[in-house]
Every structure is written in C-alpha cells, then in structure tokens.
Design a protein around this motif. Structure first.
Motif, PDB file in Angstrom:
ATOM      1  N   TRP A  80      32.616  27.375  32.590  1.00 47.50           N
ATOM      2  CA  TRP A  80      33.342  28.467  31.929  1.00 47.50           C
ATOM      3  C   TRP A  80      32.673  29.817  32.229  1.00 47.50           C
ATOM      4  O   TRP A  80      33.350  30.827  32.408  1.00 47.50           O
ATOM      5  CB  TRP A  80      33.383  28.239  30.424  1.00 47.50           C
ATOM      6  CG  TRP A  80      34.543  27.397  29.979  1.00 47.50           C
ATOM      7  CD1 TRP A  80      35.784  27.356  30.525  1.00 47.50           C
ATOM      8  CD2 TRP A  80      34.558  26.495  28.876  1.00 47.50           C
ATOM      9  NE1 TRP A  80      36.587  26.473  29.831  1.00 47.50           N
ATOM     10  CE2 TRP A  80      35.854  25.929  28.803  1.00 47.50           C
ATOM     11  CE3 TRP A  80      33.616  26.105  27.928  1.00 47.50           C
ATOM     12  CZ2 TRP A  80      36.232  25.001  27.836  1.00 47.50           C
ATOM     13  CZ3 TRP A  80      33.989  25.175  26.964  1.00 47.50           C
ATOM     14  CH2 TRP A  80      35.286  24.631  26.923  1.00 47.50           C
ATOM     15  N   LEU A  81      31.349  29.850  32.277  1.00 41.93           N
ATOM     16  CA  LEU A  81      30.649  31.103  32.522  1.00 41.93           C
ATOM     17  C   LEU A  81      31.033  31.693  33.876  1.00 41.93           C
ATOM     18  O   LEU A  81      31.223  32.904  34.012  1.00 41.93           O
ATOM     19  CB  LEU A  81      29.134  30.882  32.459  1.00 41.93           C
ATOM     20  CG  LEU A  81      28.569  30.458  31.094  1.00 41.93           C
ATOM     21  CD1 LEU A  81      27.097  30.125  31.215  1.00 41.93           C
ATOM     22  CD2 LEU A  81      28.793  31.536  30.034  1.00 41.93           C
ATOM     23  N   VAL A  82      31.151  30.847  34.893  1.00 43.16           N
ATOM     24  CA  VAL A  82      31.523  31.338  36.218  1.00 43.16           C
ATOM     25  C   VAL A  82      32.986  31.771  36.247  1.00 43.16           C
ATOM     26  O   VAL A  82      33.331  32.814  36.813  1.00 43.16           O
ATOM     27  CB  VAL A  82      31.264  30.255  37.284  1.00 43.16           C
ATOM     28  CG1 VAL A  82      31.662  30.762  38.673  1.00 43.16           C
ATOM     29  CG2 VAL A  82      29.798  29.849  37.287  1.00 43.16           C
ATOM     30  N   ILE A  83      33.849  30.985  35.627  1.00 40.53           N
ATOM     31  CA  ILE A  83      35.276  31.319  35.617  1.00 40.53           C
ATOM     32  C   ILE A  83      35.525  32.662  34.942  1.00 40.53           C
ATOM     33  O   ILE A  83      36.372  33.446  35.367  1.00 40.53           O
ATOM     34  CB  ILE A  83      36.071  30.187  34.927  1.00 40.53           C
ATOM     35  CG1 ILE A  83      36.091  28.948  35.824  1.00 40.53           C
ATOM     36  CG2 ILE A  83      37.492  30.627  34.594  1.00 40.53           C
ATOM     37  CD1 ILE A  83      36.709  27.718  35.177  1.00 40.53           C
ATOM     38  N   LYS A  84      34.761  32.956  33.886  1.00 45.73           N
ATOM     39  CA  LYS A  84      34.980  34.185  33.132  1.00 45.73           C
ATOM     40  C   LYS A  84      34.218  35.383  33.698  1.00 45.73           C
ATOM     41  O   LYS A  84      34.391  36.510  33.227  1.00 45.73           O
ATOM     42  CB  LYS A  84      34.589  33.971  31.667  1.00 45.73           C
ATOM     43  CG  LYS A  84      35.537  33.017  30.930  1.00 45.73           C
ATOM     44  CD  LYS A  84      35.092  32.781  29.499  1.00 45.73           C
ATOM     45  CE  LYS A  84      35.276  34.001  28.620  1.00 45.73           C
ATOM     46  NZ  LYS A  84      36.682  34.364  28.424  1.00 45.73           N
ATOM     47  N   ALA A  85      33.363  35.152  34.677  1.00 50.67           N
ATOM     48  CA  ALA A  85      32.556  36.241  35.213  1.00 50.67           C
ATOM     49  C   ALA A  85      33.401  37.191  36.052  1.00 50.67           C
ATOM     50  O   ALA A  85      34.306  36.763  36.771  1.00 50.67           O
ATOM     51  CB  ALA A  85      31.417  35.670  36.061  1.00 50.67           C
ATOM     52  N   PRO A  86      33.116  38.492  35.992  1.00 56.32           N
ATOM     53  CA  PRO A  86      33.838  39.457  36.837  1.00 56.32           C
ATOM     54  C   PRO A  86      33.429  39.315  38.302  1.00 56.32           C
ATOM     55  O   PRO A  86      32.354  38.788  38.611  1.00 56.32           O
ATOM     56  CB  PRO A  86      33.411  40.815  36.266  1.00 56.32           C
ATOM     57  CG  PRO A  86      32.084  40.555  35.638  1.00 56.32           C
ATOM     58  CD  PRO A  86      32.127  39.146  35.118  1.00 56.32           C
ATOM     59  N   GLU A  87      34.295  39.801  39.187  1.00 60.13           N
ATOM     60  CA  GLU A  87      34.009  39.822  40.629  1.00 60.13           C
ATOM     61  C   GLU A  87      33.718  38.434  41.178  1.00 60.13           C
ATOM     62  O   GLU A  87      32.917  38.270  42.102  1.00 60.13           O
ATOM     63  CB  GLU A  87      32.817  40.752  40.933  1.00 60.13           C
ATOM     64  CG  GLU A  87      32.937  42.141  40.346  1.00 60.13           C
ATOM     65  CD  GLU A  87      34.140  42.907  40.879  1.00 60.13           C
ATOM     66  OE1 GLU A  87      34.567  42.624  42.010  1.00 60.13           O
ATOM     67  OE2 GLU A  87      34.656  43.780  40.152  1.00 60.13           O
ATOM     68  N   THR A  88      34.355  37.415  40.597  1.00 59.67           N
ATOM     69  CA  THR A  88      34.132  36.039  41.033  1.00 59.67           C
ATOM     70  C   THR A  88      35.466  35.348  41.237  1.00 59.67           C
ATOM     71  O   THR A  88      36.347  35.432  40.369  1.00 59.67           O
ATOM     72  CB  THR A  88      33.300  35.264  39.990  1.00 59.67           C
ATOM     73  OG1 THR A  88      32.041  35.909  39.829  1.00 59.67           O
ATOM     74  CG2 THR A  88      33.075  33.827  40.416  1.00 59.67           C
ATOM     75  N   GLN A  89      35.626  34.664  42.356  1.00 55.31           N
ATOM     76  CA  GLN A  89      36.832  33.902  42.639  1.00 55.31           C
ATOM     77  C   GLN A  89      36.464  32.426  42.749  1.00 55.31           C
ATOM     78  O   GLN A  89      35.817  32.006  43.704  1.00 55.31           O
ATOM     79  CB  GLN A  89      37.493  34.369  43.945  1.00 55.31           C
ATOM     80  CG  GLN A  89      38.778  33.604  44.275  1.00 55.31           C
ATOM     81  CD  GLN A  89      39.366  34.001  45.612  1.00 55.31           C
ATOM     82  OE1 GLN A  89      38.764  34.750  46.370  1.00 55.31           O
ATOM     83  NE2 GLN A  89      40.548  33.504  45.924  1.00 55.31           N
ATOM     84  N   VAL A  90      36.849  31.648  41.755  1.00 50.54           N
ATOM     85  CA  VAL A  90      36.611  30.211  41.779  1.00 50.54           C
ATOM     86  C   VAL A  90      37.714  29.572  42.629  1.00 50.54           C
ATOM     87  O   VAL A  90      38.874  29.522  42.220  1.00 50.54           O
ATOM     88  CB  VAL A  90      36.587  29.624  40.357  1.00 50.54           C
ATOM     89  CG1 VAL A  90      36.357  28.106  40.418  1.00 50.54           C
ATOM     90  CG2 VAL A  90      35.495  30.287  39.516  1.00 50.54           C
ATOM     91  N   LEU A  91      37.347  29.098  43.793  1.00 55.38           N
ATOM     92  CA  LEU A  91      38.327  28.505  44.699  1.00 55.38           C
ATOM     93  C   LEU A  91      38.807  27.153  44.192  1.00 55.38           C
ATOM     94  O   LEU A  91      39.951  26.763  44.455  1.00 55.38           O
ATOM     95  CB  LEU A  91      37.722  28.343  46.096  1.00 55.38           C
ATOM     96  CG  LEU A  91      37.304  29.639  46.797  1.00 55.38           C
ATOM     97  CD1 LEU A  91      36.604  29.320  48.113  1.00 55.38           C
ATOM     98  CD2 LEU A  91      38.512  30.533  47.042  1.00 55.38           C
ATOM     99  N   GLY A  92      37.950  26.443  43.471  1.00 51.91           N
ATOM    100  CA  GLY A  92      38.338  25.151  42.939  1.00 51.91           C
ATOM    101  C   GLY A  92      37.198  24.520  42.173  1.00 51.91           C
ATOM    102  O   GLY A  92      36.036  24.923  42.293  1.00 51.91           O
ATOM    103  N   VAL A  93      37.546  23.517  41.361  1.00 47.17           N
ATOM    104  CA  VAL A  93      36.572  22.717  40.633  1.00 47.17           C
ATOM    105  C   VAL A  93      36.687  21.290  41.156  1.00 47.17           C
ATOM    106  O   VAL A  93      37.741  20.652  41.030  1.00 47.17           O
ATOM    107  CB  VAL A  93      36.829  22.747  39.117  1.00 47.17           C
ATOM    108  CG1 VAL A  93      35.815  21.871  38.386  1.00 47.17           C
ATOM    109  CG2 VAL A  93      36.789  24.173  38.585  1.00 47.17           C
TER     110      VAL A  93
END
Length: 382
Positions: A49-62
């Motif tokens: 969740w911390l990475v998903i909610k972080a600014p300037e971050t694109q989660v390509l997939g889990v």
C-alpha cells in the motif's frame, strides 16, 4: 533596400536561450516521469500500500508467489488490496505455487534431521512452543479462505508472473525496479526463461536473509520473532522457503541490488500506538489498517520505504551475497563475503541495509497512508 542589422551578439544569444529552455523542459519532463516498479510478494500488506500511494510512482503490477500463504490466497489478498487502495487498474499477476525443488515433505525430512523450523509459511501446522502469534489455518494450495477485509471482485491477470516481469523489463529497459518481499521463485523462473531479464531491470530491492541480527526491543511481543535467528542467525523464511531460487536470483546480472535482511527490523514493531496513528486518517487504507494485528516487525515496510526514500538508511555496507542450496544443516542460510573474499562463481555485490531511521520511517508511513489517492482515469495499463 537597406535593413538594420541586429546587434552583433543576438545570433549567439538566441541558440543559447533556446538551448536553456530545451534543457529546462527536458529536466522537468524527467522529474515528472514516475518511477516504474513491480511488487512481488507472498501476500499483500501495508508495505505494498505504501508504494501504491506514493507520489511519482507507477506500479506496473503486483505479482504473487507462495510463501507465508499459498499463491492463490496471496493473489486474493493482492486483488483485495488494490481494490481497497482505489487502484483496480493495477494488474495482479499470479506466479509460482511451489518452490523450484523444496517441498513440504522435504522440509519435514530436513526437520527430522536437523531440528524444527520456527516458521514454515503455507506448510505450518502447529507451533513448537507457546506463542502470542495466531496460527494461520492449514490448508492445501487450492483453498482460498474468506478474507478478513472482504473478498475481491477484481479478477487476476491471465498472464504468468514470470512472463509479465520479462515483458515489462523489455518494454521499459533500464527503468523497472523490482521489490521482492516474498520467496524468489518468480524471479528465478523469469531469469531461467530469459537470461537478459535481470540485466534489463533497473534494480532489485529484496527483503530476505539475515546476517547477524540482535534483538533490540525488549518487549515480549518483539521477542517472539527473535526465535527465528537467536540460534540460527543466517536463516530467514523468504530465502529458506526456496533456496535454489534465491541462489539463481542472487547470481543474476542485476545492475543494482539492495538487500534488506531481518537485521534492521529488530528495531521496529507495528505497535498498537503505531496502528492507531496509521488508522487515524480518513482513507480506505487507514480504515483497513485499524484491524491489523499488532506486534509484527516492519520487515517488508522497510524494503519498500528505503526504495521510496533511501535517506532513511542510516547504516549500510557492501557484501557479496548468495544462498546455501546444499541440502544439509545450513540449507537456505545466507552466505556473505566482504568484497575480495567472494569465490567468484557469479555472486553479486549487494548494498546491505543494516539500520534505518525508525522515527522517520514511521512518520513517512503515516504520511503515505493518509495521502489521498489520485484518480486512476488516464493511467496507461501495462
């Protein structure tokens, strides 16, 4: 017809001005480009969740893998996790169900020879000694129990995790970070399928292994987790569950590797007070965290947060790292060498996180959990 000539320096100034403007525009575009990342885990928790909610971050997939729970249960948790975060656009990609060679039967055979393991993840049937930690229900790989936070509506991707990760690093060469907080099976499969895989990624950040942890917290809850390394300081679950995969991955030609062993987590704990602070915000993630059990060290959260903000690291070192894949008393233990002492069989240099700024770590967790998630419309899908 006569024309007035421009001042002598105007032809020189104009290219310089245009060049400066172009450089400024390029720098602004570079700053706006989000950091691309794939999260690979044996479940889904606050760390993701911390990475998903972080600014300037694109989660390509889990991506999901068996470890603490079986892959299908981990996939259900991840699907529900991205829903709660308001990010159903993020693909959840199922990975390996079984380790490369290790198995439940082989683990039980190992225990009969060398002693009982503290934690066996999906293979855990009972505790060896009394503990305050709840025992998860034991079941087979195809069983997915009802989830405490509700069952997901979103469906997983039809693609395999290893294929997905290979496809992403080829699409974005040198740009994709991979944060591994579970066993390394998916990464090993990707590397075996495509020897260019690791070299095309930007970096690997992983939570796994332990070197020489010393329990710093004195409360009883934290002491529960010291049992795993008090007599076997080089043993840690993420590596021990699939040692062969870990050795393959740790010898792969990554450009940059950051190791987050169990060691720095001995300074941390998800205390009731920290849960209260995290849950104080009026966001779906904060609401979900209010029911999370207290007492666990912040293993995975350290890994994701030092990726987001490396300045949280206050002590680190460089070591060559491998995993012991020989079936014996040290099966799954971490092997490490100071540079110059490594055997030279493909081991890679790791930046090893030894200590983090715990107050700042907790403050950044609280800030990210409280951060409103921007709308997902217009986001490109991988």
């Amino acid at each position: 017809m006569f024309q007035t000539a421009p001042p002598p320096d105007r032809p020189r100034r104009l290219p310089l001005v245009l060049g400066a403007l172009l450089l400024a525009a390029t720098a602004g575009a570079a700053r706006a480009e989000p950091r691309k990342v794939i999260l690979d885990d044996d479940g889904f928790s606050l760390a993701q969740w911390l990475v998903i909610k972080a600014p300037e971050t694109q989660v390509l997939g889990v991506a999901t893998v068996s470890g603490d729970v079986w892959q299908k249960e981990a996939t259900a948790n991840a699907l529900r996790g991205v829903e709660i975060a308001g990010r159903p656009d993020i693909p959840v990609v199922p990975g390996a169900t079984d380790p490369l060679l290790n198995s439940e039967a082989l683990t039980e055979r190992w225990e009969s020879l060398y002693g009982k393991l503290v934690w066996k993840g999906a293979w855990m049937k009972h505790w060896v000694e009394p503990t305050t930690q709840a025992l998860p229900p034991y079941h087979g790989p195809d069983v997915v129990p009802d989830l405490p936070l509700g069952n997901p509506v979103k469906q997983p991707s039809a693609e395999r995790a290893a294929d997905f990760m290979i496809r992403m690093v080829h699409r974005y060469p040198g740009q994709v970070s991979i944060i591994e907080t579970g066993p390394f099976t998916n990464l090993a499969l990707a590397q075996r399928l495509d020897p260019a895989f690791a070299g095309l990624a930007k970096e690997l950040v992983y939570m796994g292994g332990s070197l020489n942890p010393r329990q710093t917290r004195t409360d009883a809850v934290a002491a529960q987790f010291a049992r795993e390394f008090v007599n076997s300081p080089r043993r840690e679950f993420n590596i021990r569950f699939d040692p062969e995969a870990a050795s393959i991955v740790l010898r792969a030609p990554w450009r940059h590797i950051v190791m987050v062993p169990a060691d720095p987590a001995t300074d941390t704990e998800l205390t009731p007070d920290l849960i209260k602070r995290l849950g104080a915000a009026d966001t779906p993630v904060a609401h979900a965290l209010r029911t999370r059990p207290a007492g666990f060290p912040l293993w995975d959260e350290i890994a994701t947060l030092v990726w987001l903000d490396p300045s949280l690291i206050v002590k680190k070192t460089e070591l060559f790292i491998d995993a012991n894949s020989q079936f014996g008393p040290g099966y799954g233990d971490i092997l490490s060498w100071t540079p110059g002492y490594e055997p030279g069989l493909g081991e890679r240099k790791n930046i090893v996180v030894q200590k983090v700024d715990v107050p700042r770590l907790e403050a950044e967790m609280t800030t990210l959990v409280a951060r409103p998630q921007p709308p997902v419309s217009g986001r490109p899908l991988p």
